[in-house]
Motif scaffolding. Structure first.
Motif, PDB file in Angstrom:
ATOM      1  N   GLN A  73     -80.666  47.072 -14.194  1.00 50.94           N
ATOM      2  CA  GLN A  73     -80.203  45.589 -13.666  1.00 50.94           C
ATOM      3  C   GLN A  73     -81.516  45.105 -13.355  1.00 50.94           C
ATOM      4  N   TYR A  74     -82.263  45.785 -12.330  1.00 52.78           N
ATOM      5  CA  TYR A  74     -83.242  45.171 -11.514  1.00 52.78           C
ATOM      6  C   TYR A  74     -84.414  44.496 -12.562  1.00 52.78           C
ATOM      7  N   LEU A  75     -84.316  45.591 -13.768  1.00 56.73           N
ATOM      8  CA  LEU A  75     -85.591  45.157 -14.723  1.00 56.73           C
ATOM      9  C   LEU A  75     -85.243  43.583 -15.535  1.00 56.73           C
ATOM     10  N   LYS A  76     -84.252  43.045 -15.431  1.00 60.49           N
ATOM     11  CA  LYS A  76     -84.066  41.799 -15.950  1.00 60.49           C
ATOM     12  C   LYS A  76     -84.215  41.619 -17.567  1.00 60.49           C
ATOM     13  N   LYS A  77     -84.229  42.583 -18.187  1.00 62.55           N
ATOM     14  CA  LYS A  77     -84.357  42.539 -19.690  1.00 62.55           C
ATOM     15  C   LYS A  77     -83.135  43.632 -20.216  1.00 62.55           C
ATOM     16  N   THR A  78     -83.125  43.395 -21.584  1.00 65.96           N
ATOM     17  CA  THR A  78     -81.941  44.396 -22.158  1.00 65.96           C
ATOM     18  C   THR A  78     -82.447  45.925 -21.826  1.00 65.96           C
ATOM     19  N   VAL A  79     -81.461  46.478 -21.632  1.00 61.01           N
ATOM     20  CA  VAL A  79     -81.957  48.044 -21.336  1.00 61.01           C
ATOM     21  C   VAL A  79     -80.717  48.770 -22.263  1.00 61.01           C
ATOM     22  N   TYR A  80     -81.488  49.549 -23.280  1.00 61.21           N
ATOM     23  CA  TYR A  80     -80.701  50.498 -24.155  1.00 61.21           C
ATOM     24  C   TYR A  80     -80.382  51.889 -23.734  1.00 61.21           C
ATOM     25  N   LEU A  81     -79.325  52.372 -23.747  1.00 59.83           N
ATOM     26  CA  LEU A  81     -79.215  53.724 -23.326  1.00 59.83           C
ATOM     27  C   LEU A  81     -78.761  54.388 -24.771  1.00 59.83           C
ATOM     28  N   VAL A  82     -79.784  55.410 -25.199  1.00 59.53           N
ATOM     29  CA  VAL A  82     -79.822  55.878 -26.366  1.00 59.53           C
ATOM     30  C   VAL A  82     -79.594  57.376 -26.215  1.00 59.53           C
ATOM     31  N   VAL A  83     -78.673  57.966 -26.848  1.00 58.42           N
ATOM     32  CA  VAL A  83     -78.276  59.200 -26.416  1.00 58.42           C
ATOM     33  C   VAL A  83     -78.044  60.063 -28.081  1.00 58.42           C
ATOM     34  N   GLN A  84     -78.557  61.346 -28.077  1.00 65.04           N
ATOM     35  CA  GLN A  84     -78.400  61.914 -29.059  1.00 65.04           C
ATOM     36  C   GLN A  84     -77.464  63.091 -28.794  1.00 65.04           C
ATOM     37  N   PHE A  85     -76.453  63.070 -29.387  1.00 66.67           N
ATOM     38  CA  PHE A  85     -75.303  63.927 -29.189  1.00 66.67           C
ATOM     39  C   PHE A  85     -75.505  65.018 -30.492  1.00 66.67           C
ATOM     40  N   GLU A  86     -74.870  66.036 -30.489  1.00 59.06           N
ATOM     41  CA  GLU A  86     -74.746  67.165 -31.568  1.00 59.06           C
ATOM     42  C   GLU A  86     -74.627  66.447 -32.926  1.00 59.06           C
ATOM     43  N   ASP A  87     -73.621  65.351 -32.999  1.00 54.77           N
ATOM     44  CA  ASP A  87     -73.353  64.978 -34.346  1.00 54.77           C
ATOM     45  C   ASP A  87     -73.829  63.536 -34.526  1.00 54.77           C
ATOM     46  N   GLY A  88     -74.906  63.228 -33.959  1.00 57.27           N
ATOM     47  CA  GLY A  88     -75.650  61.889 -34.396  1.00 57.27           C
ATOM     48  C   GLY A  88     -76.125  61.090 -33.268  1.00 57.27           C
ATOM     49  N   ALA A  89     -77.023  60.040 -33.225  1.00 54.45           N
ATOM     50  CA  ALA A  89     -77.725  59.431 -32.224  1.00 54.45           C
ATOM     51  C   ALA A  89     -76.806  58.172 -32.200  1.00 54.45           C
ATOM     52  N   TYR A  90     -76.484  57.553 -30.963  1.00 53.28           N
ATOM     53  CA  TYR A  90     -76.048  56.582 -30.686  1.00 53.28           C
ATOM     54  C   TYR A  90     -76.510  55.716 -29.403  1.00 53.28           C
ATOM     55  N   LYS A  91     -76.441  54.396 -29.479  1.00 55.71           N
ATOM     56  CA  LYS A  91     -76.967  53.357 -28.325  1.00 55.71           C
ATOM     57  C   LYS A  91     -75.737  52.514 -27.949  1.00 55.71           C
ATOM     58  N   CYS A  92     -76.101  51.886 -26.660  1.00 59.96           N
ATOM     59  CA  CYS A  92     -75.239  51.011 -25.893  1.00 59.96           C
ATOM     60  C   CYS A  92     -76.255  50.108 -25.324  1.00 59.96           C
ATOM     61  N   ASN A  93     -75.889  48.654 -25.147  1.00 62.69           N
ATOM     62  CA  ASN A  93     -76.697  47.822 -24.460  1.00 62.69           C
ATOM     63  C   ASN A  93     -76.236  48.261 -23.020  1.00 62.69           C
ATOM     64  N   LEU A  94     -77.064  48.818 -22.197  1.00 63.08           N
ATOM     65  CA  LEU A  94     -76.548  49.215 -20.814  1.00 63.08           C
ATOM     66  C   LEU A  94     -76.379  47.810 -20.115  1.00 63.08           C
ATOM     67  N   THR A  95     -77.320  46.805 -20.232  1.00 63.14           N
ATOM     68  CA  THR A  95     -77.260  45.660 -19.673  1.00 63.14           C
ATOM     69  C   THR A  95     -76.058  44.800 -19.920  1.00 63.14           C
ATOM     70  N   ASN A  96     -75.112  44.867 -21.104  1.00 61.71           N
ATOM     71  CA  ASN A  96     -73.861  44.309 -21.156  1.00 61.71           C
ATOM     72  C   ASN A  96     -73.014  45.140 -20.575  1.00 61.71           C
ATOM     73  N   VAL A  97     -72.917  46.414 -20.618  1.00 61.76           N
ATOM     74  CA  VAL A  97     -71.975  47.178 -20.135  1.00 61.76           C
ATOM     75  C   VAL A  97     -71.870  47.085 -18.529  1.00 61.76           C
ATOM     76  N   LEU A  98     -72.888  46.878 -18.079  1.00 64.30           N
ATOM     77  CA  LEU A  98     -72.668  46.795 -16.481  1.00 64.30           C
ATOM     78  C   LEU A  98     -72.661  45.367 -15.943  1.00 64.30           C
ATOM     79  N   SER A  99     -72.672  44.465 -16.729  1.00 66.52           N
ATOM     80  CA  SER A  99     -72.439  42.844 -16.241  1.00 66.52           C
ATOM     81  C   SER A  99     -71.006  42.933 -15.900  1.00 66.52           C
ATOM     82  N   GLY A 100     -70.419  42.607 -14.666  1.00 65.63           N
ATOM     83  CA  GLY A 100     -69.116  42.832 -14.252  1.00 65.63           C
ATOM     84  C   GLY A 100     -68.538  44.179 -14.013  1.00 65.63           C
TER      85      GLY A 100
END
Length: 140
Positions: free
Chosen positions: A78-105
């Protein structure tokens, strides 16, 4: 100083994920100092557009209903003041989420972490990110 538990195999897997995210996002990823709290700055013509935290896991994408992440990492994101992506490689594929959106609120914080290494610093305040907020990387 706290030990790092990364093996060479883990570093190699993260490097593979870095390249995969670069192809999917169109960004070039620059490793940033540990103090940033995330792994990479995402650039376009050397301008920082976002940041990314990359993780490699040994479970399947839908094996758990949430993804556990350090609350400290969230605060730094949150301190970075830019979009932060959380990118995870699971056993069955790679996925991402916008961590900035997740954490607001978001205000749910619980104690959690690893207990298998007998390291008291592995247990800390964490957030549970609903797994449904992750989307597959393009070309996955």
């Amino acid at each position: 100083m706290r030990p790092f538990y990364e093996s060479q195999a883990h570093r190699d897997a993260e490097e593979k994920l870095r390249k995969k995210f670069e192809r999917a996002s169109g960004y070039y990823l620059h490793k940033v100092p540990f103090s940033y709290g995330v792994d990479y700055a995402c650039t376009d013509d050397d301008q920082v557009k976002a940041f990314a935290e990359l993780k490699v896991r040994t479970n399947k994408y839908k094996e758990y209903p949430t993804y556990l992440l350090s609350y400290q990492k969230c605060l730094k994101a949150q301190y970075l003041k830019k979009t932060v992506y959380l990118v995870v490689q699971f056993e069955d594929g790679a996925y991402k989420c916008n961590l900035t959106n997740v954490l607001s609120g978001y205000n749910g914080v619980w104690m959690g972490g690893r207990k298998d290494r007998n390291d008291w610093m592995d247990i800390e305040p964490c957030v549970h990110i609903p797994i449904g907020l992750f989307t597959p990387l393009k070309n996955e």
